[in-house]
Write a protein that holds these residues in place. Sequence first.
Motif: not given
Length: 442
Positions: A94-96, A195-197, A314-319
């Motif tokens: 939903f955020r998207r 995405l929440g993280v 892992l959720g904190k970086t784009s990679f």
Amino acid sequence: MEGPPYDLIILGATGFTGKYVVREALKFLNPSSPLKSFALAGRNLTKLTQTLQWAAHPHSPPPIPFLIADIADPQSIHRLCTQTKLILNCVGPFRRYGEPVVAACVETGCDYLDICGEPEFMEKMETNYHERAVQSGALVVSACGFDSVPAELGLMFNSRQWVGQMAPNRIEAYLSLESKKKIVGNFGTFESAVLGVANADQLLKLRRSRPRKPRPQIPGPPPPKGPTIEHKKEIGLWAVRLPSADSTVVRRTLSTLAENPQGLPGVNESAEEIEQRKTFWSSVKPAHFGVKIGTKSLIGILRIITVGMFIGLLGKTSFGRWLLLTFPSVFSLGWFRKKGPSEEEVNSASFKMWFIGHGFRSSNNEGNVEPEMEIVTRVMGPEIGYLTTPIILVQCALIVLSKRESLPKGGVLTPGIVFGPTDLQQRLQENGISFDVVSKNA
């Protein structure tokens, strides 16, 4: 004036959850029901046709209209809102994809329900659209699925067992997911968690920017933090805290209740409905609330913690997010996969949610007294994402269609504050979701 042609439109009908919502809605499509007509909306006509055939099976599909709409085309969403009383939004994350739909509903005065479990999206919509929704008369209610109706109604059900002078201090929910096969979630749920993280800082920033809301008066001291891993012998579970939307949605409901102790008035309530609303809310006693997820073995809890650490780190970086979203089955240890669960896996799964309330014989206790009473209640039902969620969403929709005059005029609100005083709990019980009192102990 003639009303819009459809009672409701299911947006995102071709998605994994959307097709189950269509199947559930078909059960209530008849001339004697509040649901006399609905349409399916999505981007792809072929997929809409396949969805309806799947949902109607083994019967031939009824003549349900298909409407082409795309989140990327605001005009198409605006057009949907002018054709219906109510939008059921199943398009996540939903955020998207959620805001254009909320914006169009608020602008046109169309009511809106969704199955979102993303705190940042819900609180952002409340910040940006609540006042405008009140003015236009659009009722915007997120979290009308497993997130977060069992938690909200379950908390209220436990809270209402504290009768007379008795008062709860804390009510903790313990969620147990069970299956004869394998528990498998859909990729969309996993993506929302990742995405929440990634957006945790934005949520914190949003909360800090908003004026502080009133807090409910809860007797006794704040509850202790407790151990990271808890062994709850009376329900046979090992448990760890679950960072779900449930706690934040419940807090928003209790905060609204602190400002409006008799709940929110309906558009045009009868004297009987006003009395019913006031009686209901006078029986709901606020408490500190938290949710934990439990398994029957310690190994199960360690597995949950491992998946949580993967997402958290892992959720904190784009990679890291690319890794998580490219290989969901690997990093969720098999719990989530891109194609979602099979029909057999869905039908074999179920949930139990235990609510353990601790409190006092009298609300006039001294400030530092230890709780002296325990009340245990339980909510049980079928698989959470594709059976329980559609049941809840469709029952909420039927209430909006049949009892709109007794619901608040508009605003961005929680399901608890809107549906608490209605017959939603009774409707869920009639459709396979049970509420029980397990024990009351001094």
